[in-house]
Scaffold this active site. Structure first.
Site, PDB file in Angstrom:
ATOM      1  N   GLU A 147       0.829  -1.198   0.000  1.00 29.03           N
ATOM      2  CA  GLU A 147       0.000   0.000   0.000  1.00 29.03           C
ATOM      3  C   GLU A 147       0.873   1.261   0.000  1.00 29.03           C
ATOM      4  O   GLU A 147       1.843   1.370   0.757  1.00 29.03           O
ATOM      5  CB  GLU A 147      -0.879  -0.034   1.253  1.00 29.03           C
ATOM      6  CG  GLU A 147      -1.837   1.104   1.417  1.00 29.03           C
ATOM      7  CD  GLU A 147      -2.701   0.940   2.658  1.00 29.03           C
ATOM      8  OE1 GLU A 147      -3.689   1.689   2.778  1.00 29.03           O
ATOM      9  OE2 GLU A 147      -2.396   0.067   3.511  1.00 29.03           O
ATOM     10  N   LYS A 149      -9.142   2.917  -2.356  1.00 27.81           N
ATOM     11  CA  LYS A 149      -9.421   2.147  -1.150  1.00 27.81           C
ATOM     12  C   LYS A 149     -10.821   2.460  -0.636  1.00 27.81           C
ATOM     13  O   LYS A 149     -11.239   3.613  -0.589  1.00 27.81           O
ATOM     14  CB  LYS A 149      -8.378   2.469  -0.084  1.00 27.81           C
ATOM     15  CG  LYS A 149      -8.447   1.618   1.176  1.00 27.81           C
ATOM     16  CD  LYS A 149      -7.263   1.919   2.084  1.00 27.81           C
ATOM     17  CE  LYS A 149      -7.251   1.067   3.333  1.00 27.81           C
ATOM     18  NZ  LYS A 149      -6.049   1.331   4.178  1.00 27.81           N
ATOM     19  N   TYR A 162      -8.870   4.489  13.660  1.00 26.98           N
ATOM     20  CA  TYR A 162      -8.907   4.085  15.058  1.00 26.98           C
ATOM     21  C   TYR A 162      -7.487   3.707  15.485  1.00 26.98           C
ATOM     22  O   TYR A 162      -6.637   3.392  14.654  1.00 26.98           O
ATOM     23  CB  TYR A 162      -9.849   2.891  15.254  1.00 26.98           C
ATOM     24  CG  TYR A 162      -9.531   1.712  14.358  1.00 26.98           C
ATOM     25  CD1 TYR A 162      -8.573   0.764  14.715  1.00 26.98           C
ATOM     26  CD2 TYR A 162     -10.178   1.547  13.129  1.00 26.98           C
ATOM     27  CE1 TYR A 162      -8.273  -0.311  13.894  1.00 26.98           C
ATOM     28  CE2 TYR A 162      -9.892   0.481  12.298  1.00 26.98           C
ATOM     29  CZ  TYR A 162      -8.933  -0.456  12.683  1.00 26.98           C
ATOM     30  OH  TYR A 162      -8.635  -1.509  11.860  1.00 26.98           O
ATOM     31  N   CYS A 220      -5.573  -3.200   1.960  1.00 24.13           N
ATOM     32  CA  CYS A 220      -5.364  -3.314   3.402  1.00 24.13           C
ATOM     33  C   CYS A 220      -6.641  -3.499   4.213  1.00 24.13           C
ATOM     34  O   CYS A 220      -7.177  -4.589   4.296  1.00 24.13           O
ATOM     35  CB  CYS A 220      -4.562  -2.129   3.908  1.00 24.13           C
ATOM     36  SG  CYS A 220      -3.826  -2.455   5.544  1.00 24.13           S
ATOM     37  N   GLY A 250     -12.476 -59.129  11.985  1.00 26.00           N
ATOM     38  CA  GLY A 250     -11.488 -60.062  11.455  1.00 26.00           C
ATOM     39  C   GLY A 250     -10.108 -59.458  11.609  1.00 26.00           C
ATOM     40  O   GLY A 250      -9.813 -58.424  11.003  1.00 26.00           O
ATOM     41  N   GLY A 283      -2.591 -57.431   9.852  1.00 22.95           N
ATOM     42  CA  GLY A 283      -2.140 -56.439   8.881  1.00 22.95           C
ATOM     43  C   GLY A 283      -2.535 -55.036   9.311  1.00 22.95           C
ATOM     44  O   GLY A 283      -3.176 -54.826  10.351  1.00 22.95           O
ATOM     45  N   LEU A 284      -2.196 -54.045   8.478  1.00 22.29           N
ATOM     46  CA  LEU A 284      -2.402 -52.640   8.819  1.00 22.29           C
ATOM     47  C   LEU A 284      -3.868 -52.277   9.023  1.00 22.29           C
ATOM     48  O   LEU A 284      -4.242 -51.658  10.023  1.00 22.29           O
ATOM     49  CB  LEU A 284      -1.823 -51.750   7.712  1.00 22.29           C
ATOM     50  CG  LEU A 284      -0.380 -51.283   7.848  1.00 22.29           C
ATOM     51  CD1 LEU A 284       0.022 -50.522   6.593  1.00 22.29           C
ATOM     52  CD2 LEU A 284      -0.222 -50.396   9.075  1.00 22.29           C
ATOM     53  N   ASP A 285      -4.715 -52.616   8.061  1.00 20.98           N
ATOM     54  CA  ASP A 285      -6.097 -52.150   8.093  1.00 20.98           C
ATOM     55  C   ASP A 285      -6.866 -52.705   9.286  1.00 20.98           C
ATOM     56  O   ASP A 285      -7.572 -51.974   9.987  1.00 20.98           O
ATOM     57  CB  ASP A 285      -6.812 -52.522   6.799  1.00 20.98           C
ATOM     58  CG  ASP A 285      -6.308 -51.730   5.607  1.00 20.98           C
ATOM     59  OD1 ASP A 285      -5.680 -50.682   5.826  1.00 20.98           O
ATOM     60  OD2 ASP A 285      -6.538 -52.156   4.464  1.00 20.98           O
ATOM     61  N   GLU A 304      -8.027 -49.244  -1.160  1.00 22.30           N
ATOM     62  CA  GLU A 304      -8.513 -50.525  -1.664  1.00 22.30           C
ATOM     63  C   GLU A 304      -9.838 -50.349  -2.400  1.00 22.30           C
ATOM     64  O   GLU A 304     -10.082 -51.001  -3.424  1.00 22.30           O
ATOM     65  CB  GLU A 304      -8.682 -51.495  -0.494  1.00 22.30           C
ATOM     66  CG  GLU A 304      -7.362 -51.913   0.142  1.00 22.30           C
ATOM     67  CD  GLU A 304      -7.535 -52.838   1.331  1.00 22.30           C
ATOM     68  OE1 GLU A 304      -6.553 -53.500   1.710  1.00 22.30           O
ATOM     69  OE2 GLU A 304      -8.645 -52.890   1.889  1.00 22.30           O
ATOM     70  N   TYR A 323     -15.823 -58.975  -3.655  1.00 22.69           N
ATOM     71  CA  TYR A 323     -17.234 -58.610  -3.600  1.00 22.69           C
ATOM     72  C   TYR A 323     -17.986 -59.601  -2.719  1.00 22.69           C
ATOM     73  O   TYR A 323     -17.898 -60.815  -2.889  1.00 22.69           O
ATOM     74  CB  TYR A 323     -17.822 -58.602  -5.012  1.00 22.69           C
ATOM     75  CG  TYR A 323     -19.186 -57.962  -5.106  1.00 22.69           C
ATOM     76  CD1 TYR A 323     -19.317 -56.581  -5.153  1.00 22.69           C
ATOM     77  CD2 TYR A 323     -20.340 -58.742  -5.127  1.00 22.69           C
ATOM     78  CE1 TYR A 323     -20.568 -55.975  -5.233  1.00 22.69           C
ATOM     79  CE2 TYR A 323     -21.590 -58.154  -5.215  1.00 22.69           C
ATOM     80  CZ  TYR A 323     -21.694 -56.770  -5.261  1.00 22.69           C
ATOM     81  OH  TYR A 323     -22.927 -56.179  -5.335  1.00 22.69           O
ATOM     82  N   LYS A 344     -18.510 -52.163  -6.875  1.00 22.66           N
ATOM     83  CA  LYS A 344     -18.278 -52.495  -5.469  1.00 22.66           C
ATOM     84  C   LYS A 344     -18.531 -51.283  -4.571  1.00 22.66           C
ATOM     85  O   LYS A 344     -19.018 -51.421  -3.445  1.00 22.66           O
ATOM     86  CB  LYS A 344     -16.840 -52.996  -5.273  1.00 22.66           C
ATOM     87  CG  LYS A 344     -16.537 -54.301  -5.990  1.00 22.66           C
ATOM     88  CD  LYS A 344     -15.077 -54.724  -5.793  1.00 22.66           C
ATOM     89  CE  LYS A 344     -14.772 -56.000  -6.569  1.00 22.66           C
ATOM     90  NZ  LYS A 344     -13.350 -56.407  -6.453  1.00 22.66           N
TER      91      LYS A 344
END
Length: 642
Positions: free
Chosen positions: A46, A115, A121, A170, A350, A354-356, A465, A473, A597
């Site tokens: 500005e 502007k 203030y 501004c 189940g 594994g990770l999931d 996945e 499926y 799916k």
């Protein structure tokens, strides 16, 4: 302009208060640097030409005239520079003094924007010198140009109609009804702000929140050029805190104190895509808004902005821990609600080791803790068969012990062999029937055990996945509530690692780390000497690539060409072009062919910006053709060979 990217910059040159020619020279130096770096749009702070802190010197005729002289000098310099410049200067118009932004291109002034909101203030008293912008548009003569003098103005690229620049100054950003609101709703995809915002303790964070918030709400890029240390320090200090934000994400910002050039690329195509999807983003199309065309070439540039290879994972380690806790909380509370609604106090899961399934177990454990239920009501079932390895089975046992849940082992080998006999399948033929029979048998066990226990079956499959259709499926594809359904594989790994690092339970900690180091596998083919013989990523490709493809091809709807170019940037140290294209082609083929799916997914919580729920984010026909997308990838592969 490749793939919607244009290079933009903000300049914070060194200045001297009221020294217009000095400030002119430093501005030109910044323009030179910007042009050398192929910046198409450059924004200054500005009142740069005079400095913001001139006080009552703004009344001086000498300063006013010299400011105009310096401005015209910059205009003259801009000839043949191929850059759009927006710079701040005080201008007298119709016997009133205005705080203005001036748009310059190729030796001409395109427009002047005064502007609107003048702060009066605290330490600010702009109304002492300046007049607020009028609602009415007019014209102003500057040098040889007669140009619009108005806030209701947009600068639109001649070559790319989606590149539309709006200007505010501004305090306009801080006001309850910022000009940028109407600018964006009239088509501006890029908002620039010429600012002189002094620094106070905590103000930098608030400024950043304003800029990010504006760019996010308006689905735009927001360039914020702030006055620097050269301003007067009689009462306040300016430190040059400047930013470039895109759609609520900070692309780059300066570290105060700053003087210099900040630039990056903004993705206008991404912004337009977001606006297309966001039906609450409505256009005003007011007839009183002027569009001025600019001719600056939007050059093809090498990306300097970071393209993170793992877009679903926070790159900031400070944010990572909280993000992980937020995700786990959403997953947990999704399951809590389902358990409360069904009045069920048991679940069946189940647990493969594994990770999931590990993540699903951790989430289930948190849900039971929240509800004050006995952890023994979590029935983890390990179902070894032909491909189960000692390592994953032991990890399932150790996880159950560490979390104090019920563990049942049900060997399904005999059941599957009987099924092969029933359907006349040769068990030595290791085809899709051989694999899927095991997955469906496991799901049958889980469903029947859930009936027996009065429990819900908790699904373990993840977003990656689902994208690839890497689920059987009516096998592991099915459950009564899927807690991982919108978690991509790269994020699954991060979440499990987070729990491992924050756990004080020694067995849980060591087991989770071993799960993390185990290759991803459905373990459906016979193991070799007790080791995993079937590694998922060798078959469908690296999950980090597929998660990248999900984010840009599906979440953002980018073309295959753009996804490829971004992947090249993100994975330049990891994969060559041939490898990326190979798996990109497979991604599109599988994504389209496996939609059936996803069309009948069980319920599950959305936790991030991507989800494949047919009731939420993805309403896609199961029989749509992938030919357009695959053809484009094939063209890229052909170009690579040439």
């Amino acid at each position: 302009m490749v793939d919607g990217f244009i290079r933009v910059g903000v300049a914070v040159p060194h200045i001297q208060v009221a020294n217009t020619m000095y400030n002119c020279d430093t501005a030109i130096e910044m323009v030179e640097r910007a042009v050398l770096n192929d910046v198409a749009l450059l924004v200054f702070p500005e009142l740069h030409i005079t400095s913001y802190t001139c006080g009552d010197l703004f009344y001086q005729k000498t300063l006013q005239e010299q400011a105009k002289t310096a401005l015209l000098h910059i205009v003259e310099y801009s000839k043949n520079q191929e850059i759009l410049i927006i710079i701040g200067v005080p201008l007298v118009h119709e016997s009133k003094l205005y705080n203005c932004a001036v748009a310059i291109e190729d030796g001409h002034i395109l427009a002047v924007v005064p502007k609107t909101h003048l702060p009066n203030y605290g330490e600010f008293y702009e109304k002492r010198w300046f007049v607020s912008a009028s609602e009415e548009s007019s014209s102003i003569i500057l040098g040889e140009d007669i140009v619009p003098f108005t806030t209701k103005l947009l600068l639109q690229s001649k070559s790319h109609e989606d590149v539309v620049v709006g200007i505010e100054i501004c305090e306009d950003l801080w006001a309850p009804h910022a000009p940028s609101i109407d600018l964006a709703r009239n088509g501006a995809t890029v908002i620039v702000n010429l600012s002189a915002s002094n620094d106070l303790v905590g103000k930098k964070e608030y400024r950043r929140a304003l800029v990010n918030g504006a760019s996010g709400r308006y689905s735009c890029a927001y360039l914020y050029a702030n006055a620097g240390p050269g301003e007067s320090t009689t009462d306040v200090v300016f430190l040059g805190h400047s930013m470039i934000s895109e759609n609520g994400i900070m692309l780059c910002e300066t570290t105060p104190p700053f003087e210099g050039l900040l630039f990056t690329e903004i993705d206008v195509e991404r912004l337009v895509s977001q606006r297309v999807k966001n039906t609450t983003f409505t256009f005003l199309a007011k007839s009183d808004y002027q569009k001025i065309e600019f001719s600056t070439p939007l050059k093809d540039v090498e990306l300097t902005r970071e393209i993170h290879p793992h877009p679903f994972v926070p790159s900031n380690n400070v944010e990572l821990e909280q993000r992980c806790e937020d995700i786990l909380l959403i997953q947990t509370m999704g399951l809590v609600k389902r358990l409360e609604h069904t009045k069920v106090k048991k679940i069946v899961i189940g647990l493969s080791g594994g990770l999931d399934s590990t993540l699903a177990l951790l989430v289930s454990h948190r849900a039971f803790k929240h509800l004050g239920l006995d952890y023994k009501g979590i029935v983890a079932i390990t179902m070894p068969c032909f491909g189960t390895t000692r390592r994953t089975k032991q990890n399932a046992i150790d996880l159950s012990k560490a979390l104090d849940v019920t563990l049942k082992e049900i060997d399904i080998t005999a059941s599957v062999m009987q099924h092969f006999y029933d359907i006349d399948h040769d068990s030595s033929t290791h085809d899709v029937t051989f694999e899927n029979s095991q997955a469906r048998e496991r799901t049958q066990v889980l469903m029947d055990m859930a009936n027996s226990e009065g429990a819900l079956v908790i699904g373990t499959g993840d977003l990656s996945e689902l994208a690839l259709g890497w689920a059987t499926y009516n096998g592991d594809h099915m459950s009564m509530y899927g807690v991982n359904t919108s978690i991509p594989k790269t994020l699954v790994r991060i979440l499990v690692n987070h729990v491992a690092l924050t756990s004080k339970h020694a067995l849980l900690h060591t087991t989770l780390l071993d799960v993390l180091s185990t290759p991803v596998s459905p373990e459906l083919l016979p193991s070799i000497d007790g080791e995993i013989s079937q590694k998922t990523e060798n078959i469908v490709g690296p999950y980090e690539l597929h998660d990248f493809f999900i984010f840009y091809a599906i979440r953002w709807d980018f073309s295959p060409s753009k996804v490829f170019h971004l992947a090249k940037k993100a994975f330049k140290e990891t994969y060559d072009d041939k490898t990326i294209l190979k798996w990109l082609r497979i991604f599109y083929v599988r994504f389209f062919s496996q939609q059936f799916k996803r069309s009948c997914l069980p319920d599950g919580p959305k936790v991030g910006s991507a989800s494949f729920s047919p009731r939420g984010d993805l309403r896609m026909p199961s029989d749509a053709s992938s030919s357009l997308w695959v053809k484009e990838v094939d063209s890229l592969i052909s170009d690579l060979k040439d």
